[in-house]
Design a protein around this motif. Sequence first.
Motif, PDB file in Angstrom:
ATOM      1  N   HIS A  77     109.273  48.503  90.680  1.00 31.79           N
ATOM      2  CA  HIS A  77     108.200  47.776  91.370  1.00 31.79           C
ATOM      3  C   HIS A  77     108.314  47.905  92.888  1.00 31.79           C
ATOM      4  CE1 HIS A  77     106.496  46.026  87.811  1.00 31.79           C
ATOM      5  NE2 HIS A  77     107.669  45.523  87.461  1.00 31.79           N
ATOM      6  N   MET A  78     109.514  48.131  93.379  1.00 32.51           N
ATOM      7  CA  MET A  78     109.729  48.168  94.825  1.00 32.51           C
ATOM      8  C   MET A  78     109.539  49.564  95.424  1.00 32.51           C
ATOM      9  SD  MET A  78     112.930  45.573  95.200  1.00 32.51           S
ATOM     10  CE  MET A  78     112.835  45.502  96.987  1.00 32.51           C
ATOM     11  N   LEU A  79     109.757  50.594  94.628  1.00 31.15           N
ATOM     12  CA  LEU A  79     109.632  51.957  95.149  1.00 31.15           C
ATOM     13  C   LEU A  79     108.153  52.311  95.347  1.00 31.15           C
ATOM     14  CD1 LEU A  79     112.324  53.688  92.927  1.00 31.15           C
ATOM     15  CD2 LEU A  79     112.413  53.406  95.410  1.00 31.15           C
ATOM     16  N   PRO A  80     107.852  53.115  96.356  1.00 33.55           N
ATOM     17  CA  PRO A  80     106.446  53.473  96.622  1.00 33.55           C
ATOM     18  C   PRO A  80     105.957  54.621  95.725  1.00 33.55           C
ATOM     19  CG  PRO A  80     107.843  54.449  98.282  1.00 33.55           C
ATOM     20  CD  PRO A  80     108.751  53.619  97.384  1.00 33.55           C
ATOM     21  N   LEU A  81     106.232  54.520  94.448  1.00 30.64           N
ATOM     22  CA  LEU A  81     105.822  55.520  93.466  1.00 30.64           C
ATOM     23  C   LEU A  81     105.206  54.800  92.283  1.00 30.64           C
ATOM     24  CD1 LEU A  81     109.177  57.513  93.290  1.00 30.64           C
ATOM     25  CD2 LEU A  81     107.114  58.281  94.455  1.00 30.64           C
ATOM     26  N   GLU A  82     104.366  55.513  91.545  1.00 30.68           N
ATOM     27  CA  GLU A  82     103.861  54.950  90.298  1.00 30.68           C
ATOM     28  C   GLU A  82     104.881  55.269  89.210  1.00 30.68           C
ATOM     29  OE1 GLU A  82      99.709  54.627  87.931  1.00 30.68           O
ATOM     30  OE2 GLU A  82     100.278  56.637  88.574  1.00 30.68           O
ATOM     31  N   LEU A  83     105.584  54.245  88.777  1.00 31.50           N
ATOM     32  CA  LEU A  83     106.645  54.418  87.783  1.00 31.50           C
ATOM     33  C   LEU A  83     106.270  53.632  86.534  1.00 31.50           C
ATOM     34  CD1 LEU A  83     109.486  54.054  90.360  1.00 31.50           C
ATOM     35  CD2 LEU A  83     109.066  56.102  89.003  1.00 31.50           C
ATOM     36  N   LEU A  84     105.606  54.334  85.630  1.00 28.38           N
ATOM     37  CA  LEU A  84     105.150  53.712  84.401  1.00 28.38           C
ATOM     38  C   LEU A  84     106.285  53.644  83.389  1.00 28.38           C
ATOM     39  CD1 LEU A  84     101.634  55.376  84.239  1.00 28.38           C
ATOM     40  CD2 LEU A  84     102.231  53.123  85.137  1.00 28.38           C
ATOM     41  N   CYS A  85     105.962  53.458  82.144  1.00 32.26           N
ATOM     42  CA  CYS A  85     106.968  53.189  81.113  1.00 32.26           C
ATOM     43  C   CYS A  85     107.927  54.357  80.862  1.00 32.26           C
ATOM     44  CB  CYS A  85     106.296  52.767  79.810  1.00 32.26           C
ATOM     45  SG  CYS A  85     105.105  53.964  79.151  1.00 32.26           S
ATOM     46  N   LEU A  86     107.466  55.606  80.909  1.00 32.62           N
ATOM     47  CA  LEU A  86     108.358  56.722  80.587  1.00 32.62           C
ATOM     48  C   LEU A  86     109.493  56.870  81.601  1.00 32.62           C
ATOM     49  CD1 LEU A  86     109.148  58.965  78.658  1.00 32.62           C
ATOM     50  CD2 LEU A  86     107.573  60.486  79.892  1.00 32.62           C
ATOM     51  N   VAL A 110      98.120  51.593  67.914  1.00 35.02           N
ATOM     52  CA  VAL A 110      97.320  51.640  66.695  1.00 35.02           C
ATOM     53  C   VAL A 110      96.146  50.691  66.899  1.00 35.02           C
ATOM     54  CG1 VAL A 110      97.314  51.266  64.212  1.00 35.02           C
ATOM     55  CG2 VAL A 110      99.397  52.075  65.334  1.00 35.02           C
ATOM     56  N   ASN A 111      95.041  51.256  67.398  1.00 36.10           N
ATOM     57  CA  ASN A 111      93.831  50.480  67.623  1.00 36.10           C
ATOM     58  C   ASN A 111      92.664  51.457  67.733  1.00 36.10           C
ATOM     59  OD1 ASN A 111      91.722  48.868  68.457  1.00 36.10           O
ATOM     60  ND2 ASN A 111      92.918  47.770  70.001  1.00 36.10           N
ATOM     61  N   PRO A 112      91.897  51.625  66.638  1.00 31.46           N
ATOM     62  CA  PRO A 112      90.798  52.598  66.657  1.00 31.46           C
ATOM     63  C   PRO A 112      89.708  52.273  67.680  1.00 31.46           C
ATOM     64  CG  PRO A 112      91.018  51.545  64.480  1.00 31.46           C
ATOM     65  CD  PRO A 112      92.042  50.959  65.370  1.00 31.46           C
ATOM     66  N   ALA A 113      89.641  51.032  68.133  1.00 30.98           N
ATOM     67  CA  ALA A 113      88.610  50.643  69.093  1.00 30.98           C
ATOM     68  C   ALA A 113      88.946  51.071  70.516  1.00 30.98           C
ATOM     69  CB  ALA A 113      88.408  49.128  69.042  1.00 30.98           C
ATOM     70  N   LYS A 114      90.172  51.501  70.758  1.00 28.96           N
ATOM     71  CA  LYS A 114      90.590  51.894  72.105  1.00 28.96           C
ATOM     72  C   LYS A 114      90.850  53.388  72.170  1.00 28.96           C
ATOM     73  CE  LYS A 114      93.347  49.278  74.504  1.00 28.96           C
ATOM     74  NZ  LYS A 114      94.583  48.582  74.900  1.00 28.96           N
ATOM     75  N   GLN A 115      90.876  53.895  73.399  1.00 29.95           N
ATOM     76  CA  GLN A 115      91.252  55.289  73.601  1.00 29.95           C
ATOM     77  C   GLN A 115      92.748  55.439  73.365  1.00 29.95           C
ATOM     78  OE1 GLN A 115      90.052  56.371  77.551  1.00 29.95           O
ATOM     79  NE2 GLN A 115      87.956  56.786  76.929  1.00 29.95           N
ATOM     80  N   PHE A 116      93.178  56.684  73.209  1.00 31.58           N
ATOM     81  CA  PHE A 116      94.586  56.997  73.002  1.00 31.58           C
ATOM     82  C   PHE A 116      95.429  56.357  74.100  1.00 31.58           C
ATOM     83  CE2 PHE A 116      98.225  59.661  74.028  1.00 31.58           C
ATOM     84  CZ  PHE A 116      98.857  59.746  72.803  1.00 31.58           C
ATOM     85  N   GLU A 117      96.473  55.667  73.696  1.00 32.31           N
ATOM     86  CA  GLU A 117      97.403  55.079  74.651  1.00 32.31           C
ATOM     87  C   GLU A 117      98.813  55.208  74.101  1.00 32.31           C
ATOM     88  OE1 GLU A 117      98.324  50.813  76.706  1.00 32.31           O
ATOM     89  OE2 GLU A 117      96.230  51.399  76.486  1.00 32.31           O
ATOM     90  N   ALA A 118      99.689  55.770  74.917  1.00 36.56           N
ATOM     91  CA  ALA A 118     101.091  55.937  74.524  1.00 36.56           C
ATOM     92  C   ALA A 118     101.951  54.962  75.309  1.00 36.56           C
ATOM     93  CB  ALA A 118     101.544  57.367  74.782  1.00 36.56           C
ATOM     94  N   HIS A 119     103.144  54.729  74.773  1.00 36.20           N
ATOM     95  CA  HIS A 119     104.081  53.816  75.430  1.00 36.20           C
ATOM     96  C   HIS A 119     105.502  54.281  75.123  1.00 36.20           C
ATOM     97  CE1 HIS A 119     105.582  50.208  77.265  1.00 36.20           C
ATOM     98  NE2 HIS A 119     106.179  49.795  76.159  1.00 36.20           N
TER      99      HIS A 119
END
Length: 146
Positions: A77-86, A110-119
């Motif tokens: 959260h503190m670094l000036p980079l986008e650091l997502l889950c991976l 697993v939600n057919p109503a949403k677009q593909f989302e990975a985590h």
Amino acid sequence: MGRFKHHIAKWNGLSHEGKLIFLKAAVSLVLIKTGLAILPFGTFRKIFHWLCKSEHTGEISQERIDQTVWAVDTASHMLPLELLCLPRALATKYLLRKVPALTLEIGIEVNPAKQFEAHAWVEKNGFVIMGNWPESVLYQRIWVWK
């Protein structure tokens, strides 16, 4: 300014070991983010696997595991980079590489109503230690990185 003072106070309250863990987390996140950005994923994966190899495994205290997870989360959260889950999961996996039964998991929502989302998340003995998500979301594992 209040948030900055909070971080300084937290830093000052860390032990020498805690400060070292935090710095290792920050450096790991930057190197992992850079590696993911400039290397083909197959090459990154081979290098990361080689770096995570450890002849010595053993239990690390739960306090140290919690401190490492906190350090990765806070540094991300503190670094000036986008650091997502991976990158967070990879940094956690690397820093805790000597802990047996630690896996990096990747799944899709697993939600057919949403677009593909990975985590990506990290588990120890089947319990999520990094990368929790709301109970209303369901992820199906597609890859386990031991």
